[in-house]
Enzyme design. Sequence first.
Site, PDB file in Angstrom:
ATOM      1  N   ARG A  55      38.453  -2.283 -21.270  1.00 17.50           N
ATOM      2  CA  ARG A  55      39.477  -2.925 -21.801  1.00 17.50           C
ATOM      3  C   ARG A  55      39.531  -4.403 -21.771  1.00 17.50           C
ATOM      4  NH1 ARG A  55      42.848   1.237 -24.422  1.00 17.50           N
ATOM      5  NH2 ARG A  55      44.627  -0.128 -23.928  1.00 17.50           N
ATOM      6  N   ASP A  57      41.080  -8.056 -21.405  1.00 18.45           N
ATOM      7  CA  ASP A  57      42.255  -8.770 -21.943  1.00 18.45           C
ATOM      8  C   ASP A  57      41.886  -9.790 -22.838  1.00 18.45           C
ATOM      9  OD1 ASP A  57      43.525  -7.314 -20.081  1.00 18.45           O
ATOM     10  OD2 ASP A  57      43.513  -8.980 -18.494  1.00 18.45           O
ATOM     11  N   TYR A 119      31.428  -8.210 -13.772  1.00 18.17           N
ATOM     12  CA  TYR A 119      31.929  -9.192 -14.203  1.00 18.17           C
ATOM     13  C   TYR A 119      31.408 -10.563 -13.734  1.00 18.17           C
ATOM     14  CZ  TYR A 119      35.413  -6.268 -16.855  1.00 18.17           C
ATOM     15  OH  TYR A 119      35.961  -5.268 -17.386  1.00 18.17           O
ATOM     16  N   ARG A 213      40.458 -11.130 -12.564  1.00 23.76           N
ATOM     17  CA  ARG A 213      41.021 -12.665 -12.567  1.00 23.76           C
ATOM     18  C   ARG A 213      42.052 -12.919 -11.515  1.00 23.76           C
ATOM     19  NH1 ARG A 213      43.823 -12.159 -18.249  1.00 23.76           N
ATOM     20  NH2 ARG A 213      44.574 -14.308 -17.592  1.00 23.76           N
TER      21      ARG A 213
END
Length: 260
Positions: A55, A57, A119, A213
Amino acid sequence: MEQSEHTFALTLSYIGTAFHGFARQDDDVQTVQGALEAALATVFAQPVWTVGAGRTDAGVHALGQVVSFSLPDEVLNGRDLARLCRSLNALTPDDMAIRSLAPKPAGFSARFSAIEREYRYRIVAGDTPPLFTAPFVWWLPGRPWLDYNLLRAAAEHLVGEHDFQSFCVSASSIDKNTVRTVKSISIFGVDHLGEPCTVVQVIGNAFLHSMVRIIVGSLAEVGLGRRPPAWLGEALEAQDRRAAGPTAPAQGLTLWRVRY
């Protein structure tokens, strides 16, 4: 006679800039899942509910997002999958691309069947602003370089199974299991269209809200010499969001691939 269901995995890429995240929302905003489900509903003339592997952002990109969905025999009606991909690409926004559509065994879930997610976060440090890579990087102006040795030493504290409560949005961790396994964090340089970038590659089984992040924002504090590498271990042990570093901007992050 009971109708048989067919399950599919769809791999797609998107530039996240114009989307309010991956997950569909009730209000009238554009999301990746909402745009994809609208296209699927048009193709199959009925609602099609999807499950995403991650999911992402608002503003986060994806190269290899995976989405699963199921359809009964009568709706599928022997359609050619390559043609379906072409139809979906014609019906979705230009900043999305359907890369493949493949059948999967019954019970497959893009989210729950995944064994690891990768990622990649891109950073550009220096006085010259990025041009071609600007929508996909975090620019640190006035910083001539990041110390890779410090970054790698700091990242070692986060590899393995840990409680990552310090590295997620506080509100999302209330009454939730915040233990995750980070399999590796790699830091290396790449060149995109002549512009040098630092890449932070993070691979793990699953991630908390904004976890990558916050990891990158914390690593940047170390790479810029503001904090020692051991500080990341201390932040991890604190299990308090206030102990870690800032949240890196969304545009530098890409969901690279999902493995099953």
